[in-house]
Scaffold this motif. Structure first.
Motif, PDB file in Angstrom:
ATOM      1  N   ASP A  11       8.398   0.811  -6.482  1.00 18.36           N
ATOM      2  CA  ASP A  11       6.894   2.094  -6.060  1.00 18.36           C
ATOM      3  C   ASP A  11       7.474   3.398  -5.171  1.00 18.36           C
ATOM      4  O   ASP A  11       7.103   3.726  -3.917  1.00 18.36           O
ATOM      5  CB  ASP A  11       6.921   1.474  -5.396  1.00 18.36           C
ATOM      6  N   GLY A  12       9.275   3.396  -5.076  1.00 22.31           N
ATOM      7  CA  GLY A  12      10.010   3.892  -3.749  1.00 22.31           C
ATOM      8  C   GLY A  12      10.757   3.215  -3.009  1.00 22.31           C
ATOM      9  O   GLY A  12      11.401   3.075  -2.645  1.00 22.31           O
ATOM     10  N   PHE A  13      10.200   1.818  -2.532  1.00 26.57           N
ATOM     11  CA  PHE A  13      10.852   0.461  -1.807  1.00 26.57           C
ATOM     12  C   PHE A  13      10.647  -0.496  -2.672  1.00 26.57           C
ATOM     13  O   PHE A  13      11.278  -1.945  -2.446  1.00 26.57           O
ATOM     14  CB  PHE A  13      10.711   0.649  -0.929  1.00 26.57           C
ATOM     15  N   GLY A  14       9.913  -0.876  -4.102  1.00 26.40           N
ATOM     16  CA  GLY A  14       9.907  -2.024  -4.219  1.00 26.40           C
ATOM     17  C   GLY A  14       9.225  -2.382  -5.590  1.00 26.40           C
ATOM     18  O   GLY A  14       9.314  -1.218  -6.723  1.00 26.40           O
ATOM     19  N   PRO A  73      -1.236  -6.896  -4.602  1.00 25.07           N
ATOM     20  CA  PRO A  73      -0.691  -6.359  -6.325  1.00 25.07           C
ATOM     21  C   PRO A  73      -1.543  -5.232  -5.966  1.00 25.07           C
ATOM     22  O   PRO A  73      -1.383  -4.133  -6.764  1.00 25.07           O
ATOM     23  CB  PRO A  73      -1.737  -7.011  -6.844  1.00 25.07           C
ATOM     24  N   LEU A  74      -2.721  -4.562  -4.779  1.00 22.91           N
ATOM     25  CA  LEU A  74      -2.891  -3.386  -5.048  1.00 22.91           C
ATOM     26  C   LEU A  74      -2.459  -2.530  -4.935  1.00 22.91           C
ATOM     27  O   LEU A  74      -2.566  -1.033  -5.383  1.00 22.91           O
ATOM     28  CB  LEU A  74      -4.446  -3.292  -3.857  1.00 22.91           C
ATOM     29  N   PHE A  75      -1.224  -2.837  -3.934  1.00 27.48           N
ATOM     30  CA  PHE A  75      -0.135  -1.700  -4.123  1.00 27.48           C
ATOM     31  C   PHE A  75       0.741  -1.499  -4.605  1.00 27.48           C
ATOM     32  O   PHE A  75       1.775  -0.941  -4.807  1.00 27.48           O
ATOM     33  CB  PHE A  75      -0.066  -1.227  -2.338  1.00 27.48           C
ATOM     34  N   ASP A 151       2.586   1.696   5.326  1.00 29.26           N
ATOM     35  CA  ASP A 151       3.586   3.204   4.735  1.00 29.26           C
ATOM     36  C   ASP A 151       3.739   2.696   3.115  1.00 29.26           C
ATOM     37  O   ASP A 151       3.351   3.416   2.698  1.00 29.26           O
ATOM     38  CB  ASP A 151       4.570   2.023   5.412  1.00 29.26           C
ATOM     39  N   HIS A 152       3.620   1.348   2.519  1.00 35.17           N
ATOM     40  CA  HIS A 152       3.283   1.401   1.215  1.00 35.17           C
ATOM     41  C   HIS A 152       2.353   1.756   0.453  1.00 35.17           C
ATOM     42  O   HIS A 152       2.390   2.745  -0.281  1.00 35.17           O
ATOM     43  CB  HIS A 152       3.521  -0.335   0.809  1.00 35.17           C
ATOM     44  N   LEU A 153       1.049   1.566   1.674  1.00 29.55           N
ATOM     45  CA  LEU A 153       0.399   2.548   0.487  1.00 29.55           C
ATOM     46  C   LEU A 153      -0.461   3.446   0.406  1.00 29.55           C
ATOM     47  O   LEU A 153      -0.676   4.854  -0.067  1.00 29.55           O
ATOM     48  CB  LEU A 153      -1.645   1.857   1.975  1.00 29.55           C
ATOM     49  N   THR A 154       0.487   4.323   2.146  1.00 31.45           N
ATOM     50  CA  THR A 154      -0.115   6.029   2.014  1.00 31.45           C
ATOM     51  C   THR A 154       1.231   6.745   0.790  1.00 31.45           C
ATOM     52  O   THR A 154       0.718   7.545   0.760  1.00 31.45           O
ATOM     53  CB  THR A 154       0.866   6.350   3.319  1.00 31.45           C
ATOM     54  N   MET A 155       2.487   5.294   0.765  1.00 33.10           N
ATOM     55  CA  MET A 155       2.853   6.593  -0.076  1.00 33.10           C
ATOM     56  C   MET A 155       2.694   6.567  -1.173  1.00 33.10           C
ATOM     57  O   MET A 155       1.939   7.310  -2.429  1.00 33.10           O
ATOM     58  CB  MET A 155       4.938   5.834   0.012  1.00 33.10           C
ATOM     59  N   THR A 156       1.701   5.340  -1.741  1.00 30.98           N
ATOM     60  CA  THR A 156       1.221   5.140  -3.034  1.00 30.98           C
ATOM     61  C   THR A 156       0.045   6.037  -3.518  1.00 30.98           C
ATOM     62  O   THR A 156      -0.160   6.963  -4.137  1.00 30.98           O
ATOM     63  CB  THR A 156       0.114   3.164  -3.433  1.00 30.98           C
TER      64      THR A 156
END
Length: 270
Positions: A11-14, A73-75, A151-156
């Motif tokens: 996802d950019g980092f995961g 898992p939503l993100f 941060d993960h959510l905004t990237m998603t």
């Protein structure tokens, strides 16, 4: 193109695991890359870190990775791929030759990540989350995974816009995620080698991204690229040099829960 219900990519980092054999191979390849970069860090390091410092960094970074990709898992990328399955047709790239569409889809994906990353530094409430990524006082391959869940959510959210806006299918998204993950691990690695000065004209190398993790904002508000360095050159955000120190100025919560709280507005990160 074939479409899978569950996907493997980054996802950019995961990383998320897919059920398809292709995705499984991709996940294994990224794991091998993680191990390889970790080994290369020992052979060609930019700086030597104490075992205690490295152990603390790896523990926190892997913990955040697991939270973002397994517990929440939503993100995860699997959610994005499910979305891609619904919105891949018709797409803006459908009428292009396959090779041209593949290249353009990756370029647009990389531009999307550049825009998200730059805004994460320039918009105060986005920086609140993103500063957690910058709190690592080392640079190592696991730093790529130090990402606060918000941060993960905004990237998603930016990736959702990319998938829906361009009609990106699951296979293309998974491929672009995997390629980007490889480069994210690469430029976060504690590596130094002679050809960096040549490669930086095309891609983000450890030398460039290391300055992005400088403790000084005049230095870390540059070099936002994920893979290609062209965006930083084009938009005037490319900067070279060596940072004096890494991390965030001020009192830094070094533990897993301290960083979670810091991203929610607690702690003393600046």
């Amino acid at each position: 193109m074939s479409k899978s219900d569950v996907s493997d990519g980054v996802d950019g980092f995961g990383i998320d695991l897919m059920e398809s054999h292709t995705a499984y191979a991709s996940g294994i390849s990224l794991l091998v890359a993680f191990i390889l970069f970790s080994a290369l860090e020992l052979r060609y390091p930019w700086r030597y870190w104490s075992l205690t410092t490295l152990r603390r960094s790896f523990t926190v970074n892997i913990g955040l990775f697991l939270l973002n990709n397994l517990v929440l898992p939503l993100f995860s990328v699997s959610t994005l791929l499910a979305l891609a399955g619904r919105h891949s047709s018709p797409g803006l790239l459908d009428n292009l030759p396959p090779s041209t569409a593949a290249i353009l889809s990756f370029v647009l994906f990389d531009l999307t990540l550049y825009l998200w990353h730059r805004l994460s530094h320039q918009v105060a409430w986005l920086w609140q989350f993103h500063r957690v990524h910058h709190s690592d006082v080392t640079m190592n391959v696991s730093t790529a995974f130090r990402v606060h869940v918000l941060d993960h959510l905004t990237m998603t959210a930016f990736k959702v816009a990319y998938v829906v806006g361009f009609g990106i299918d699951q296979e293309t998204l998974a491929r672009n995620e995997a390629i980007t993950a490889l480069f994210l691990m690469f430029h976060h690695s504690n590596l130094m080698f002679k050809s960096e000065r040549i490669l930086r004209y095309l891609i983000i190398v450890p030398e460039l991204h290391r300055l992005h993790h400088s403790m000084h904002r005049r230095e870390h508000d540059n070099n936002y690229g994920a893979v290609l360095s062209v965006w930083d050159r084009l938009f005037g955000t490319l900067k070279t040099g060596q940072p004096e120190a890494l991390g965030i100025a001020g009192l830094i919560p070094s533990g897993f829960f301290g960083l979670i709280r810091a991203g929610l507005g607690g702690g003393q990160l600046t």
